[in-house]
Design a protein around this motif. Structure first.
Motif, short mmCIF file in Angstrom:
data_model
loop_
_atom_site.label_atom_id
_atom_site.label_comp_id
_atom_site.label_asym_id
_atom_site.label_seq_id
_atom_site.Cartn_x
_atom_site.Cartn_y
_atom_site.Cartn_z
N VAL A 21 39.32 52.07 63.41
CA VAL A 21 39.75 51.90 62.05
C VAL A 21 38.59 51.60 61.07
O VAL A 21 37.54 51.30 61.69
N PHE A 22 38.88 52.02 59.86
CA PHE A 22 37.71 51.79 58.71
C PHE A 22 38.51 50.35 58.16
O PHE A 22 39.63 50.48 57.82
N TRP A 23 37.89 49.47 57.75
CA TRP A 23 38.27 48.21 57.28
C TRP A 23 37.87 48.22 55.75
O TRP A 23 36.64 48.11 55.67
N PHE A 24 38.61 47.82 54.83
CA PHE A 24 38.53 47.70 53.63
C PHE A 24 38.66 46.38 52.71
O PHE A 24 39.86 45.99 52.80
N SER A 25 37.62 46.01 52.30
CA SER A 25 38.03 44.60 51.30
C SER A 25 37.68 44.62 49.94
O SER A 25 37.87 43.69 49.20
N LEU A 26 36.63 45.59 49.51
CA LEU A 26 36.26 45.61 48.07
C LEU A 26 37.29 45.99 47.24
O LEU A 26 37.07 45.86 45.87
N VAL A 44 42.46 50.10 57.63
CA VAL A 44 42.94 49.01 57.48
C VAL A 44 42.61 48.17 56.10
O VAL A 44 41.42 48.16 55.77
N VAL A 45 43.56 47.82 55.42
CA VAL A 45 43.41 47.27 53.97
C VAL A 45 43.30 45.67 54.23
O VAL A 45 44.33 45.07 54.56
N ASP A 46 42.45 44.97 53.81
CA ASP A 46 42.46 43.25 54.20
C ASP A 46 42.72 42.47 52.99
O ASP A 46 42.18 42.33 51.96
N ALA A 47 44.26 42.37 52.80
CA ALA A 47 44.61 41.67 51.46
C ALA A 47 44.52 40.09 51.88
O ALA A 47 45.04 39.40 50.89
N GLN A 48 44.07 39.72 52.96
CA GLN A 48 43.95 38.15 52.93
C GLN A 48 42.85 37.73 52.19
O GLN A 48 42.47 36.87 51.43
N HIS A 49 41.58 38.43 52.92
CA HIS A 49 39.89 38.01 52.17
C HIS A 49 39.82 38.97 51.18
O HIS A 49 38.50 38.82 50.52
N THR A 74 47.81 41.47 56.16
CA THR A 74 48.35 40.53 55.05
C THR A 74 47.80 39.00 54.38
O THR A 74 47.03 38.75 55.28
N MET A 75 48.36 38.86 53.42
CA MET A 75 47.51 37.43 52.91
C MET A 75 47.91 36.41 53.99
O MET A 75 47.18 35.54 54.16
N ASP A 76 49.32 36.29 54.48
CA ASP A 76 49.61 35.42 55.36
C ASP A 76 51.00 36.03 56.18
O ASP A 76 50.98 37.41 56.08
N GLY A 77 51.64 35.12 56.99
CA GLY A 77 52.80 35.86 57.75
C GLY A 77 53.85 35.57 57.04
O GLY A 77 54.96 35.87 57.83
N THR A 78 54.08 35.39 55.88
CA THR A 78 55.52 35.09 55.12
C THR A 78 56.11 36.41 54.73
O THR A 78 55.55 37.44 54.79
N LYS A 79 57.35 36.22 54.61
CA LYS A 79 58.34 37.53 54.32
C LYS A 79 57.66 38.15 53.02
O LYS A 79 57.49 39.46 52.98
N GLY A 80 57.13 37.56 51.94
CA GLY A 80 56.65 38.28 50.66
C GLY A 80 55.58 38.91 51.02
O GLY A 80 55.49 40.14 50.59
N ALA A 81 54.69 38.27 51.81
CA ALA A 81 53.26 39.23 52.08
C ALA A 81 53.52 40.45 52.75
O ALA A 81 53.05 41.29 52.45
N ILE A 82 54.41 40.37 53.67
CA ILE A 82 54.77 41.32 54.76
C ILE A 82 55.54 42.34 53.91
O ILE A 82 55.22 43.68 54.03
N SER A 83 56.44 42.11 53.18
CA SER A 83 57.50 42.91 52.37
C SER A 83 56.56 43.66 51.40
O SER A 83 56.51 44.65 51.13
N VAL A 93 51.80 46.08 59.45
CA VAL A 93 50.99 44.94 58.85
C VAL A 93 50.34 44.26 60.05
O VAL A 93 50.71 44.31 61.33
N ILE A 94 49.36 43.34 59.79
CA ILE A 94 48.33 42.62 60.79
C ILE A 94 48.38 41.00 59.95
O ILE A 94 47.79 41.05 59.03
N ALA A 95 49.44 40.41 60.69
CA ALA A 95 49.41 38.95 59.85
C ALA A 95 48.33 37.82 60.58
O ALA A 95 48.11 38.05 61.73
#
Length: 256
Positions: A21-26, A44-49, A74-83, A93-95
């Motif tokens: 994969v290519f990983w994207f944070s910017l 992979v889009v990094d929505a956590q960091h 995802t930001m975390d493992g919650t339903k909202g972040a995953i949805s 998703v990768i929690a």
């Protein structure tokens, strides 16, 4: 816009396949659009960091042009972040920071529609298409990944990997080193922890990935049997590109 086809990424992993994969944070969809031309297996889009919000995440999915599957850390493992990630059009998703089997089960539940889970139906992209078809495809092909990044996660690796519906366990090498107290120096304890997670995944018949800092490390880890590796990340590609250009210019100045 959904890369749900006869041979989805999830099915590829279930059949023992590997992908890089290519990983994207910017937070820049334009960078994803450029990267797609290089032909990565997935994005992979990094929505956590990373710098992604809901709006830019939607544009990130569009930037793939439907040519490359996109996953969201995802930001975390919650339903909202995953949805949020799946409604934007991600195929998986990768929690992060999963430490117990119970937490892993919550991730699986949040990523699947009833009767297999508790995901809510909605999202601009799913509703704008044939939602009945999307519903059936999503429950079949959505990839559910969890990250092991701590000592507690390593200790519970067998239980986490054995959770029904978990398709991928990804080792977060940076946080794992911090948790072990080995960061930033190399330490045998870190490799031992990685091997523990890899062995747990093999026992459960689940794919195991590992975050790698560059292409050379990705190739080494793939040869060791890891299913997902990171070939490049946007922070390093951009910063090193600027640094190399400036260095080349300075050398040319000195020689002139």
């Amino acid at each position: 816009m959904f890369v749900f086809n006869e041979r989805s990424l999830r099915q590829h992993l279930q059949e023992g396949g590997q992908f890089s994969v290519f990983w994207f944070s910017l937070g820049a969809p334009a960078l994803i659009e450029l990267a797609v031309t290089a032909g990565p297996d997935a994005i992979v889009v990094d929505a956590q960091h990373g710098l992604w919000d809901r709006h830019s995440l939607e544009h990130a999915v569009a930037a793939t042009g439907g040519k490359v599957p996109l996953l969201v850390r995802t930001m975390d493992g919650t339903k909202g972040a995953i949805s949020t990630a799946l409604d934007a059009g991600a195929v998986g998703v990768i929690a992060p920071l999963i430490e117990t089997a119970e937490e892993a089960r919550h991730v699986v539940e949040a990523a699947r529609f009833p009767p297999h889970g508790a995901r809510s139906g909605g999202g601009v992209r799913p509703l704008a298409s044939d939602f009945a078809a999307y519903y059936a495809a999503a429950n079949m092909h959505t990839l559910v990944g969890v990250m092991i990044e701590t000592m507690a996660g390593v200790a519970n690796a067998e239980a986490i990997a054995a959770v029904e519906g978990v398709d991928l366990v990804l080792i977060g090498t940076g946080d794992l080193a911090i948790s072990l107290g080995t960061f930033p120096a190399a330490d045998p304890r870190h490799e031992e922890a990685c091997n523990t997670v890899l062995a747990a995944c093999r026992k459960a018949g689940v794919a195991c990935g590992i975050f790698t800092p560059h292409a050379e490390a990705a190739a080494r880890r793939a040869a060791q049997g890891y299913s997902l590796t990171v070939v490049a990340n946007d922070i390093d590609v951009v910063s090193r590109g600027f640094a190399n250009a400036q260095s080349t210019f300075r050398r040319g100045e000195a020689e002139a």
